[in-house]
Design an enzyme around this catalytic site. Structure first.
Site, PDB file in Angstrom:
ATOM      1  N   THR A  49      25.476 -19.641 -23.694  1.00 53.03           N
ATOM      2  CA  THR A  49      25.247 -18.357 -24.317  1.00 53.03           C
ATOM      3  C   THR A  49      23.891 -18.298 -25.434  1.00 53.03           C
ATOM      4  O   THR A  49      23.992 -19.117 -26.189  1.00 53.03           O
ATOM      5  CB  THR A  49      26.107 -17.596 -25.013  1.00 53.03           C
TER       6      THR A  49
ATOM      7  N   ASN B 178       2.955 -35.787 -36.697  1.00 56.16           N
ATOM      8  CA  ASN B 178       3.824 -35.342 -37.868  1.00 56.16           C
ATOM      9  C   ASN B 178       3.525 -35.879 -39.047  1.00 56.16           C
ATOM     10  O   ASN B 178       3.346 -35.304 -40.156  1.00 56.16           O
ATOM     11  CB  ASN B 178       5.380 -35.346 -37.662  1.00 56.16           C
TER      12      ASN B 178
ATOM     13  N   SER C  59       8.907 -25.847 -31.717  1.00 62.43           N
ATOM     14  CA  SER C  59      10.156 -25.815 -32.462  1.00 62.43           C
ATOM     15  C   SER C  59      10.021 -24.620 -33.405  1.00 62.43           C
ATOM     16  O   SER C  59       9.086 -24.600 -33.998  1.00 62.43           O
ATOM     17  CB  SER C  59      10.422 -27.317 -33.183  1.00 62.43           C
ATOM     18  N   GLY C  60      11.203 -23.725 -33.573  1.00 62.42           N
ATOM     19  CA  GLY C  60      11.086 -22.533 -34.300  1.00 62.42           C
ATOM     20  C   GLY C  60      10.823 -23.005 -36.055  1.00 62.42           C
ATOM     21  O   GLY C  60      10.079 -22.290 -36.506  1.00 62.42           O
ATOM     22  N   HIS C  61      11.612 -23.972 -36.497  1.00 62.19           N
ATOM     23  CA  HIS C  61      11.884 -24.248 -37.743  1.00 62.19           C
ATOM     24  C   HIS C  61      10.468 -24.811 -38.363  1.00 62.19           C
ATOM     25  O   HIS C  61      10.222 -25.065 -39.420  1.00 62.19           O
ATOM     26  CB  HIS C  61      12.952 -25.016 -38.272  1.00 62.19           C
TER      27      HIS C  61
ATOM     28  N   GLY D  14      13.200 -28.599 -31.003  1.00 61.31           N
ATOM     29  CA  GLY D  14      12.028 -29.203 -30.488  1.00 61.31           C
ATOM     30  C   GLY D  14      12.531 -30.645 -29.467  1.00 61.31           C
ATOM     31  O   GLY D  14      12.128 -31.111 -28.428  1.00 61.31           O
ATOM     32  N   THR D  15      13.584 -31.383 -29.947  1.00 62.81           N
ATOM     33  CA  THR D  15      13.999 -32.437 -29.624  1.00 62.81           C
ATOM     34  C   THR D  15      14.763 -32.062 -28.283  1.00 62.81           C
ATOM     35  O   THR D  15      14.523 -32.957 -27.287  1.00 62.81           O
ATOM     36  CB  THR D  15      15.137 -33.065 -30.493  1.00 62.81           C
TER      37      THR D  15
ATOM     38  N   CYS E 134      13.938 -45.572 -44.406  1.00 66.91           N
ATOM     39  CA  CYS E 134      14.832 -46.284 -44.809  1.00 66.91           C
ATOM     40  C   CYS E 134      15.812 -46.819 -43.957  1.00 66.91           C
ATOM     41  O   CYS E 134      16.811 -46.208 -43.455  1.00 66.91           O
ATOM     42  CB  CYS E 134      15.692 -45.730 -45.821  1.00 66.91           C
TER      43      CYS E 134
HETATM   44  N1  PLP Z   1       8.558 -33.558 -32.489  1.00 69.14           N
HETATM   45  C1  PLP Z   1       7.679 -33.602 -33.539  1.00 69.14           C
HETATM   46  C2  PLP Z   1       6.247 -33.807 -33.401  1.00 69.14           C
HETATM   47  C3  PLP Z   1       8.228 -33.313 -34.792  1.00 69.14           C
HETATM   48  O1  PLP Z   1       7.495 -33.315 -36.043  1.00 69.14           O
HETATM   49  C4  PLP Z   1       9.605 -32.989 -34.719  1.00 69.14           C
HETATM   50  C5  PLP Z   1      10.296 -32.410 -36.040  1.00 69.14           C
HETATM   51  O2  PLP Z   1       9.935 -33.027 -37.073  1.00 69.14           O
HETATM   52  C6  PLP Z   1      10.298 -32.721 -33.518  1.00 69.14           C
HETATM   53  C7  PLP Z   1       9.633 -33.053 -32.399  1.00 69.14           C
HETATM   54  C8  PLP Z   1      11.715 -32.460 -33.538  1.00 69.14           C
HETATM   55  O3  PLP Z   1      11.872 -31.173 -33.659  1.00 69.14           O
HETATM   56  P1  PLP Z   1      13.423 -30.397 -34.057  1.00 69.14           P
HETATM   57  O4  PLP Z   1      13.520 -30.809 -35.435  1.00 69.14           O
HETATM   58  O5  PLP Z   1      13.084 -28.956 -33.916  1.00 69.14           O
HETATM   59  O6  PLP Z   1      14.375 -31.035 -33.152  1.00 69.14           O
END
Ligand code: PLP
Length: 390
Positions: free
Chosen positions: A236, A150, A198-200, A71-72, A324
């Site tokens: 790749t 989040n 994001s996949g995870h 996602g980042t 933290c």
């Molecule tokens: N954006 C949001 C709102 C998220 O909650 C997160 C991960 O917690 C991310 C982006 C980042 O995703 P990734 O962990 O796949 O880089």
């Protein structure tokens, strides 16, 4: 001791069906999808299928999906691309409660000479729409606002935001990492140019993500290299993980009604029971406009980190609302932006559920947590003061 995992906004388990689908692509079908031979070509076909499934999850066409590493990366790629497409414009609008994937990027961009507006939220975590509209200017290169938060699960009015940006001809990107798989996300219903997922977070593995880029939106690659992803992302492909993301996307479509009913029901049970049994507890965020799987609860007069440690001994995995930093437990930027009172922001815990949770687990948390809170409060120097106010 069994593990009760209620930290699904941090990451999710890989679904068994996803793993099954991935495994042969490590050992048996290890070809490079770019190869000319049929061995590689079969892998390329499987990636095409994954692209179709991920596209279907958000209502996109397969050509509009670029696979990324997370996602980042999707967020970085979207923002950088939009800025490169309008080099004469130097203003970005985002929100004060974005994930660090966007927030820290914006801070870096300020150092590169960009002006960033961080749209504030109210005490319930709602986006300040008037502030947003007043911030739009001829110099605005991009509006990037998350679909759902989040930490609190608060859902932003992305359709209204996208339409307002479109009226002014400004591209709109949304970080939908937490929204996808939890609430309906359909790019056909709003004028969104780019969307990150994001996949995870949806039961695919870590290290794979996707960026939706609407047909007709100018795109400049973030990772420059080979011709993969139609020249839009070099490198790749992470074949097995992309195939996993495809399967997870398919499952997410199937799971969505259950998230809205069963998961919501479990979340509501947990939050109502805790609010009833623990005095001086409150919900962070708008309870009506929230993801159905998320609850952030503030317990007055104690440290979230202490609660986390104690519930961890009992096998419960959750998150706190603290970051933290340099040894001091500051409330997170999200709770600070919401001006959550110090006494409850410090004792805030996020529970985030998935379809793999059970009602028995919620009952276990609801029984385990109140005595822990009572014990910690007895040791807290702030508790007497809290009681005095009652
Ligand atoms: N954006 C949001 C709102 C998220 O909650 C997160 C991960 O917690 C991310 C982006 C980042 O995703 P990734 O962990 O796949 O880089």
């Amino acid at each position: 001791m069994t593990t009760v995992y209620v930290d699904n906004n941090a990451t999710t388990r890989v679904a068994p069906e996803v793993l099954d689908e991935m495994l042969p692509y490590f050992s048996e079908y290890y070809g490079n999808p770019s190869s000319v031979h049929a061995f590689g070509g079969n892998v390329a076909k499987k990636i095409r299928e994954a692209r179709e499934k991920t596209a279907a999850l958000v209502g996109a066409s397969p050509e509009e999906i670029i696979f990324t590493s997370c996602g980042t990366e999707s967020d970085n790629a979207a923002v950088r691309s939009a800025l490169k497409s309008a080099p004469e414009k130097k203003h970005i609008i985002t929100s004060a409660v974005e994930h660090p994937a966007v927030l820290n990027l914006c801070t870096a961009l300020e150092k590169e000479g960009y002006r960033v507006t961080y749209v504030p939220v109210d005490t319930s975590g709602n986006f300040d729409f008037d502030y947003f509209t007043q911030s739009l200017s001829d110099d605005t290169a991009l509006v990037t606002v998350m679909w759902a938060n989040n930490e609190t699960g608060v859902v932003f009015p992305v359709k209204d935001i996208a339409e307002k940006a479109a009226e002014k001809g400004i591209p709109f990107h949304t970080d939908a990492v937490q929204a996808v798989g939890k609430i309906p996300v359909d790019v056909r219903e709003l004028p969104v140019n780019m969307l990150s997922l994001s996949g995870h977070k949806i039961h695919a593995p870590k290290g794979v993500g996707a960026l939706y880029v609407k047909k007709g939106t100018r795109f400049h690659p973030f990772v420059v290299g080979g011709h993969q992803e139609s020249g839009r992302r070099g490198g790749t492909e992470n074949v097995a993980s992309i195939i996993g993301l495809g399967k997870a996307s398919e499952l997410a479509v199937d799971h969505l009604p259950r998230v809205d009913t069963d998961v919501r029901h479990m979340r509501d049970y947990l939050e109502n029971t805790l609010l009833e049994t623990v005095s001086f507890s409150s919900i962070n965020g708008n309870r009506e406009r929230r993801l159905p799987n998320t609850v952030s609860i503030g317990f007055d007069a104690i440290e979230g980190e202490s609660i986390l440690m104690h519930i961890d001994y009992a096998g419960i995995c959750a998150s706190s609302g603290s970051a933290c930093t340099s040894g001091s437990l500051e409330p997170s930027h999200v709770l600070r932006a919401m001006e959550v009172p110090f006494k409850s922001a410090h004792g805030s815990i996020r529970f985030s559920l998935s379809v793999y949770n059970t009602m028995e687990e919620m009952k276990y948390i609801a029984e385990t947590l109140p005595p822990i809170i009572r014990k910690l409060r007895m040791m807290s120097p702030f508790w007497d003061r809290c009681n005095d106010k009652a």
